[in-house]
Structures are given as structure tokens and as C-alpha cells.
Design a protein around this motif. Structure first.
Motif, PDB file in Angstrom:
ATOM      1  N   CYS A   8       0.851  -1.182  -0.087  1.00 31.26           N
ATOM      2  CA  CYS A   8      -0.021  -0.078  -0.091  1.00 31.26           C
ATOM      3  C   CYS A   8       0.989   1.407   0.001  1.00 31.26           C
ATOM      4  CB  CYS A   8      -0.788  -0.093   1.226  1.00 31.26           C
ATOM      5  SG  CYS A   8      -1.952  -1.391   1.348  1.00 31.26           S
ATOM      6  N   HIS A  24      -4.059  -3.393  -6.840  1.00 29.40           N
ATOM      7  CA  HIS A  24      -4.274  -2.631  -5.657  1.00 29.40           C
ATOM      8  C   HIS A  24      -5.847  -2.203  -5.003  1.00 29.40           C
ATOM      9  CE1 HIS A  24      -4.102   0.443  -2.431  1.00 29.40           C
ATOM     10  NE2 HIS A  24      -3.412  -0.414  -1.814  1.00 29.40           N
ATOM     11  N   HIS A 164      -4.322  -5.066   3.302  1.00 33.74           N
ATOM     12  CA  HIS A 164      -4.229  -3.521   3.051  1.00 33.74           C
ATOM     13  C   HIS A 164      -3.751  -3.111   4.581  1.00 33.74           C
ATOM     14  CE1 HIS A 164      -5.569  -2.514  -1.014  1.00 33.74           C
ATOM     15  NE2 HIS A 164      -6.555  -3.630  -0.917  1.00 33.74           N
ATOM     16  N   CYS A 168      -3.940   2.531   4.646  1.00 30.79           N
ATOM     17  CA  CYS A 168      -4.194   2.755   3.265  1.00 30.79           C
ATOM     18  C   CYS A 168      -5.452   3.604   2.799  1.00 30.79           C
ATOM     19  CB  CYS A 168      -4.304   1.357   2.724  1.00 30.79           C
ATOM     20  SG  CYS A 168      -4.792   1.034   0.782  1.00 30.79           S
ATOM     21  N   LEU A 170      -7.497   2.604   0.749  1.00 29.05           N
ATOM     22  CA  LEU A 170      -8.354   1.908   0.494  1.00 29.05           C
ATOM     23  C   LEU A 170      -9.129   0.976   1.590  1.00 29.05           C
ATOM     24  CD1 LEU A 170      -9.715   0.631  -2.337  1.00 29.05           C
ATOM     25  CD2 LEU A 170      -7.640   2.283  -2.462  1.00 29.05           C
TER      26      LEU A 170
END
Ligand SMILES: [Zn+2]
Length: 184
Positions: A8, A24, A164, A168, A170
Motif C-alpha cells: 500500500c 491494489h 491493506h 491505506c 482503500l
């Protein structure tokens, strides 16, 4: 990637190309339920062994094409001449043991599909279990599925935690997708 603490972090730093960003942001750590896609992920992890993820991801299209778009039934039926064809393909990872493992694993997945309805249902029927038990279970069923490969595969599809890092961007999206490790 050594100077980064995580995949990440390396992505955030713009260390990798758009292909990595796409993987990713859209695949890594998110649930996958389609059998050929699951087989494809396992095959990619096996191909990565001993190499960098960068090398394998950058070859992903030619790997996918060489392995019949990750079609389990077609790969299960690969013959010795297919193995020779793959060994001559510079677009893939040319290692006989990895190619043979892909074919054997496709055949094993076919057996699981017959018994459990799908590869996905088999994986799901094994959940939850401890990381070391997942590793034993994959070692028993498949070839070329050592500790790291099994771990990466299961992290990639959300059965094991760790895809992750919490920092991160995300991370929240992954949590919202209800990855299986949340239930463990
Ligand atoms: Zn991330």
C-alpha cells in the motif's frame, strides 16, 4: 519495495505503474467468488514464487492468455505438448514445475467442484481456520502451494487479514466489502 513498509505504501508513493494501482484498488483483499478468477489468482501467486510481484503482474496478460484465460477445464486438459508450448513462451514464467502445478491444481479444483459445487464453496467451507491450518490444507490438495503462496492467495481474496494496511486509503472500502477475515 524494501524501502516501503507495505505494498500500500509503495502504491501511495507512486512506485508502481497503473497495472499495480488497478490491482491494489480493485482486487487485492476483495472477495472473489468466481472459480476461474480464483484459479487465476492462485496461478499468479504460484508464478510469483521466487520472483517479484512486479515481474509477474507485468506479464499478467500473457500469462492469462497462455493459460486459456484461466479456464480451469481447459488447463486441466493440457497435454505434454501444451507444456512444451508454454516452456517456449517468453511472455510467461517458464518453469516446468510451475506449469505442471497449474495443470495438477486445475484437476484438483475440478474434483472439488464436483464434490462441493464450486472451488469457491470448497474454500468457504474451510473457513474459518487458523493460518497454519489453511497452509496444511492447501499443501494437501495442491502442488506448489507453500506457506507464502497460500497466505498471499488467501489474503488477496479476503480470507486472511493483512492485504491493506490501516493507513491505506482503500482500507475502509475493503472493510465495507465485508472480507471473510472479519468473521474469523
Ligand atoms: Zn492498500
Amino acid at each position: 519495495m524494501a524501502q516501503y513498509n507495505s505494498y500500500c505504501a509503495a502504491i501511495s508513493a507512486g512506485k508502481f505503474n497503473a497495472k499495480h494501482q488497478d490491482y491494489h484498488d480493485h482486487y487485492y483483499g476483495f472477495a472473489e467468488t468466481e472459480d476461474n478468477a480464483l484459479f487465476g489468482s492462485l496461478l499468479m501467486e504460484i508464478n510469483q514464487a521466487g520472483l517479484s510481484w512486479d515481474t509477474v503482474l507485468n506479464k499478467s496478460e500473457s500469462i492469462k492468455a497462455a493459460y486459456a484465460n484461466f479456464d480451469i477445464d481447459q488447463v486441466a486438459n493440457f497435454t505434454p505438448s501444451d507444456i512444451e508450448r508454454l516452456l517456449k513462451n517468453p511472455g510467461i514464467i517458464r518453469m516446468r514445475k510451475k506449469i505442471e502445478a497449474a495443470i495438477y491444481n486445475a484437476q484438483q479444483i475440478q474434483l472439488l467442484q464436483r464434490e462441493y459445487g464450486s472451488f469457491y464453496h470448497w474454500i468457504d467451507s474451510q473457513h474459518p481456520q487458523k493460518e497454519e491450518d489453511w497452509i496444511k490444507c492447501f499443501k494437501k490438495k495442491f502442488k506448489f502451494t507453500g506457506k507464502e503462496i497460500t497466505k498471499e492467495f488467501l489474503m488477496g481474496i479476503g480470507y486472511l487479514k493483512g492485504a491493506h494496511v490501516p493507513e491505506c486509503p482503500l482500507y475502509d472500502k475493503v472493510l465495507k466489502s465485508q472480507p471473510k477475515w472479519l468473521e474469523a
